[in-house]
Design an enzyme around this catalytic site. Sequence first.
Site, PDB file in Angstrom:
ATOM      1  N   ASP A   8       0.808  -1.221   0.000  1.00 37.48           N
ATOM      2  CA  ASP A   8       0.000   0.000   0.000  1.00 37.48           C
ATOM      3  C   ASP A   8       0.839   1.269   0.000  1.00 37.48           C
ATOM      4  O   ASP A   8       0.435   2.306   0.539  1.00 37.48           O
ATOM      5  CB  ASP A   8      -0.968   0.019   1.208  1.00 37.48           C
ATOM      6  CG  ASP A   8      -1.886  -1.189   1.203  1.00 37.48           C
ATOM      7  OD1 ASP A   8      -2.214  -1.667   0.105  1.00 37.48           O
ATOM      8  OD2 ASP A   8      -2.252  -1.642   2.297  1.00 37.48           O
ATOM      9  N   LYS A  11       1.867   2.160  -5.073  1.00 30.76           N
ATOM     10  CA  LYS A  11       2.409   1.604  -6.327  1.00 30.76           C
ATOM     11  C   LYS A  11       1.468   1.869  -7.505  1.00 30.76           C
ATOM     12  O   LYS A  11       1.917   2.181  -8.607  1.00 30.76           O
ATOM     13  CB  LYS A  11       2.623   0.085  -6.176  1.00 30.76           C
ATOM     14  CG  LYS A  11       3.598  -0.288  -5.076  1.00 30.76           C
ATOM     15  CD  LYS A  11       3.689  -1.786  -4.888  1.00 30.76           C
ATOM     16  CE  LYS A  11       2.438  -2.431  -4.329  1.00 30.76           C
ATOM     17  NZ  LYS A  11       2.073  -2.038  -2.974  1.00 30.76           N
ATOM     18  N   GLY A  35      -4.589  -4.210  -3.842  1.00 29.79           N
ATOM     19  CA  GLY A  35      -5.560  -3.157  -4.137  1.00 29.79           C
ATOM     20  C   GLY A  35      -4.754  -1.938  -4.530  1.00 29.79           C
ATOM     21  O   GLY A  35      -4.090  -1.340  -3.683  1.00 29.79           O
ATOM     22  N   HIS A  36      -4.736  -1.623  -5.812  1.00 23.22           N
ATOM     23  CA  HIS A  36      -3.916  -0.517  -6.315  1.00 23.22           C
ATOM     24  C   HIS A  36      -4.820   0.617  -6.761  1.00 23.22           C
ATOM     25  O   HIS A  36      -5.653   0.453  -7.644  1.00 23.22           O
ATOM     26  CB  HIS A  36      -3.022  -1.015  -7.469  1.00 23.22           C
ATOM     27  CG  HIS A  36      -1.991  -2.015  -7.025  1.00 23.22           C
ATOM     28  ND1 HIS A  36      -1.067  -2.582  -7.868  1.00 23.22           N
ATOM     29  CD2 HIS A  36      -1.730  -2.533  -5.785  1.00 23.22           C
ATOM     30  CE1 HIS A  36      -0.295  -3.416  -7.170  1.00 23.22           C
ATOM     31  NE2 HIS A  36      -0.681  -3.405  -5.916  1.00 23.22           N
ATOM     32  N   GLN A 220       1.962  -6.046  -3.213  1.00 22.98           N
ATOM     33  CA  GLN A 220       2.403  -6.160  -1.813  1.00 22.98           C
ATOM     34  C   GLN A 220       3.713  -5.367  -1.623  1.00 22.98           C
ATOM     35  O   GLN A 220       3.909  -4.389  -2.318  1.00 22.98           O
ATOM     36  CB  GLN A 220       2.575  -7.631  -1.396  1.00 22.98           C
ATOM     37  CG  GLN A 220       1.253  -8.406  -1.291  1.00 22.98           C
ATOM     38  CD  GLN A 220       0.691  -8.864  -2.613  1.00 22.98           C
ATOM     39  OE1 GLN A 220       1.358  -9.519  -3.380  1.00 22.98           O
ATOM     40  NE2 GLN A 220      -0.553  -8.530  -2.894  1.00 22.98           N
TER      41      GLN A 220
HETATM   42  P1  GDP Z   1      -0.751   0.357  -3.521  1.00 22.00           P
HETATM   43  O1  GDP Z   1      -1.335  -0.919  -3.037  1.00 22.00           O
HETATM   44  O2  GDP Z   1       0.722   0.439  -3.296  1.00 22.00           O
HETATM   45  O3  GDP Z   1      -1.091   0.651  -4.959  1.00 22.00           O
HETATM   46  O4  GDP Z   1      -1.394   1.516  -2.645  1.00 22.00           O
HETATM   47  P2  GDP Z   1      -2.961   1.658  -2.260  1.00 22.00           P
HETATM   48  O5  GDP Z   1      -3.696   2.140  -3.443  1.00 22.00           O
HETATM   49  O6  GDP Z   1      -3.451   0.440  -1.592  1.00 22.00           O
HETATM   50  O7  GDP Z   1      -2.866   2.748  -1.124  1.00 22.00           O
HETATM   51  C1  GDP Z   1      -2.304   3.993  -1.334  1.00 22.00           C
HETATM   52  C2  GDP Z   1      -3.359   5.065  -1.004  1.00 22.00           C
HETATM   53  O8  GDP Z   1      -2.732   6.315  -0.917  1.00 22.00           O
HETATM   54  C3  GDP Z   1      -4.409   5.217  -2.092  1.00 22.00           C
HETATM   55  O9  GDP Z   1      -5.618   5.611  -1.487  1.00 22.00           O
HETATM   56  C4  GDP Z   1      -3.855   6.334  -2.956  1.00 22.00           C
HETATM   57  O10 GDP Z   1      -4.870   7.039  -3.663  1.00 22.00           O
HETATM   58  C5  GDP Z   1      -3.217   7.207  -1.914  1.00 22.00           C
HETATM   59  N1  GDP Z   1      -2.042   7.973  -2.342  1.00 22.00           N
HETATM   60  C6  GDP Z   1      -1.038   7.618  -3.192  1.00 22.00           C
HETATM   61  N2  GDP Z   1      -0.082   8.579  -3.222  1.00 22.00           N
HETATM   62  C7  GDP Z   1      -0.486   9.547  -2.386  1.00 22.00           C
HETATM   63  C8  GDP Z   1       0.086  10.789  -1.946  1.00 22.00           C
HETATM   64  O11 GDP Z   1       1.177  11.167  -2.346  1.00 22.00           O
HETATM   65  N3  GDP Z   1      -0.633  11.505  -1.037  1.00 22.00           N
HETATM   66  C9  GDP Z   1      -1.842  11.100  -0.548  1.00 22.00           C
HETATM   67  N4  GDP Z   1      -2.472  11.872   0.334  1.00 22.00           N
HETATM   68  N5  GDP Z   1      -2.403   9.949  -0.936  1.00 22.00           N
HETATM   69  C10 GDP Z   1      -1.736   9.172  -1.816  1.00 22.00           C
HETATM   70  P1  IMO Z   2      -0.927  -4.152  -2.257  1.00 21.91           P
HETATM   71  O1  IMO Z   2      -0.473  -4.705  -3.589  1.00 21.91           O
HETATM   72  C1  IMO Z   2      -0.958  -4.623   2.085  1.00 21.91           C
HETATM   73  C2  IMO Z   2      -1.082  -8.724   3.635  1.00 21.91           C
HETATM   74  C3  IMO Z   2      -2.331  -9.169   4.370  1.00 21.91           C
HETATM   75  C4  IMO Z   2      -1.731 -10.175   5.331  1.00 21.91           C
HETATM   76  C5  IMO Z   2      -0.631 -10.830   4.508  1.00 21.91           C
HETATM   77  C6  IMO Z   2      -1.023 -12.167   3.871  1.00 21.91           C
HETATM   78  O2  IMO Z   2      -2.225  -3.427  -2.316  1.00 21.91           O
HETATM   79  O3  IMO Z   2       0.168  -3.395  -1.601  1.00 21.91           O
HETATM   80  P2  IMO Z   2      -2.571 -12.819   1.806  1.00 21.91           P
HETATM   81  O4  IMO Z   2      -4.037 -12.609   1.567  1.00 21.91           O
HETATM   82  O5  IMO Z   2      -1.684 -12.268   0.754  1.00 21.91           O
HETATM   83  O6  IMO Z   2      -2.256 -14.269   2.095  1.00 21.91           O
HETATM   84  O7  IMO Z   2      -2.260 -12.031   3.185  1.00 21.91           O
HETATM   85  O8  IMO Z   2      -0.306  -9.907   3.496  1.00 21.91           O
HETATM   86  N1  IMO Z   2      -1.314  -8.187   2.272  1.00 21.91           N
HETATM   87  C7  IMO Z   2      -1.231  -6.889   1.957  1.00 21.91           C
HETATM   88  N2  IMO Z   2      -1.014  -5.798   2.725  1.00 21.91           N
HETATM   89  N3  IMO Z   2      -1.074  -4.475   0.746  1.00 21.91           N
HETATM   90  C8  IMO Z   2      -1.278  -5.556  -0.043  1.00 21.91           C
HETATM   91  O9  IMO Z   2      -1.254  -5.481  -1.391  1.00 21.91           O
HETATM   92  C9  IMO Z   2      -1.407  -6.829   0.560  1.00 21.91           C
HETATM   93  N4  IMO Z   2      -1.611  -8.075   0.080  1.00 21.91           N
HETATM   94  C10 IMO Z   2      -1.544  -8.903   1.144  1.00 21.91           C
HETATM   95  O10 IMO Z   2      -2.946  -8.087   5.023  1.00 21.91           O
HETATM   96  O11 IMO Z   2      -1.099  -9.503   6.395  1.00 21.91           O
HETATM   97 MG    MG Z   3      -2.891  -1.580  -1.826  1.00 23.82          MG
END
Ligand code: GDP
Ligand code: IMO
Ligand code: MG
Length: 435
Positions: A8, A11, A35-36, A220
């Site tokens: 998270d 990416k 979840g991207h 991840q």
């Molecule tokens: P990922 O799994 O690495 O793609 O990240 P996620 O989408 O799960 O979580 C990142 C969250 O931070 C999302 O809600 C993005 O919209 C938000 N986000 C990404 N970059 C920034 C930033 O520079 N500032 C803020 N405030 N939010 C951001």
């Molecule tokens: P993105 O790509 C954050 C965590 C779960 C749990 C562990 C194992 O959005 O960064 P799993 O279902 O993969 O067997 O769970 O990994 N986990 C993540 N945490 N971002 C993710 O993906 C994750 N995908 C799995 O919360 O601790």
């Molecule tokens: Mg994510």
Amino acid sequence: MVGAQWGDEGKGKVVDYYTRASDAVVRYQGGNNAGHTLVVRGQKKVLHLIPSGILHRRKTCFIGNGVVIDPVVLFGEIEDLKAEGHLKTPRQLRISDRAHIIFDYHRILDAAQEKSHGKGAIGTTGRGIGPAYADKTARIGIRVAEFIDPVKLRERLDAILPVRHEMLEKIYGTRCPGVSEVVREYQPLAEKLIPYVEDTGATLSKMISSGKRILFEGAQGTMLDIDQGTYPYVTSSSTVAGGACTGSGVGPTAIDSVIGVTKAYTTRVGAGPFPTELPEGDPVGEHLSSTGAEFGATTGRRRRCGWLDMVVLRHSVRVNGLTGIVITKLDVLRGLKELKVAVAYKLDGKKIDAPPASPIDLGRCEPVYRTFKGFDEETRHARTLRQLPKNARAYVEAMQELSGVPAILVSVGPDRDESILLGDPFCCGRKPARG
Ligand code: GDP
Ligand code: IMO
Ligand code: MG
């Protein structure tokens, strides 16, 4: 492009941003546990399986052999994208004939195993990821090539399901679907999948030979890697840069640079050690959680929040061979009086600068903090380092100096355009950027 922390890191945003400069985007591991989030001119889109380059019409997206695919989720995502005017042809999304399929029985097993672990549960996303990878390694998985062939699918299920049956019904006391039930549910999806399937490794090799730029999108993060992460509190795939090769069928000599995406602080979802975590109720933790909207994009769970951890980031630099970092969510730090960064740990009175292997030991580590001045000024409008407040700039410089790796982008908001571009992700070896 890999996550340098516990996932998270942002990416999705960063991959979407750099797709403009790429010819193709490849997801190479994980599944719909990811979840991207992409935000384009205020419009938010969350992707779980489909690469984050998909909003760019002229670029090809690939799902590599290292990914585990839940066909129900895949087609849900495809239909959503089509309804929004994207993904007009299967030519835009190519799926490896060697990727593995997640079936219902993997999800059922994921839930049953978590329940049986009780207090020791990992806190998985419940998407069947671990059981699907376990089947792959135990050589009882089903790959896309067999999935789309009705005769082979039935043959494989006949061989595999009796064992699953025993396990689910006798050990865990849950129901396991029979072969005919599985075939009935999945056959229509298998047929729909055919136009997307090819030997993606071969296509990618040709693209690389003809000088195309390929962006590999990690899911991840490094600390969730099956080997390099906080085992057993990890996911079941190789989230590190090496996974891009094994998970897409491209040799390591084809990789020019490796970018680690890191938040300006740290979050983690699920169980496991987290040395810089701020306890619930801590005002700084609350600030990061609410200002950063730190709730999971897949499960909606509250993310645990804490200070930036340089021990983790340096570990990421080493195990991924990072040539650059992307710093995200700098804007979220606005309003904090001081900013702390863990520069080492103390374990049993000794200072250490790398995470210990045992999760119990990592859980006992005390962070050694360095403190920086906070900033109150708005950052989201900044498009150059100079437009950042002085203390924010000093923090960005410290992150580069302490990690030993230059920043190629600083993100100051969720939107694609809320970015300070500093370097080319396809080139390595830049000097740390200064304001
Ligand atoms: P990922 O799994 O690495 O793609 O990240 P996620 O989408 O799960 O979580 C990142 C969250 O931070 C999302 O809600 C993005 O919209 C938000 N986000 C990404 N970059 C920034 C930033 O520079 N500032 C803020 N405030 N939010 C951001
Ligand atoms: P993105 O790509 C954050 C965590 C779960 C749990 C562990 C194992 O959005 O960064 P799993 O279902 O993969 O067997 O769970 O990994 N986990 C993540 N945490 N971002 C993710 O993906 C994750 N995908 C799995 O919360 O601790
Ligand atoms: Mg994510």
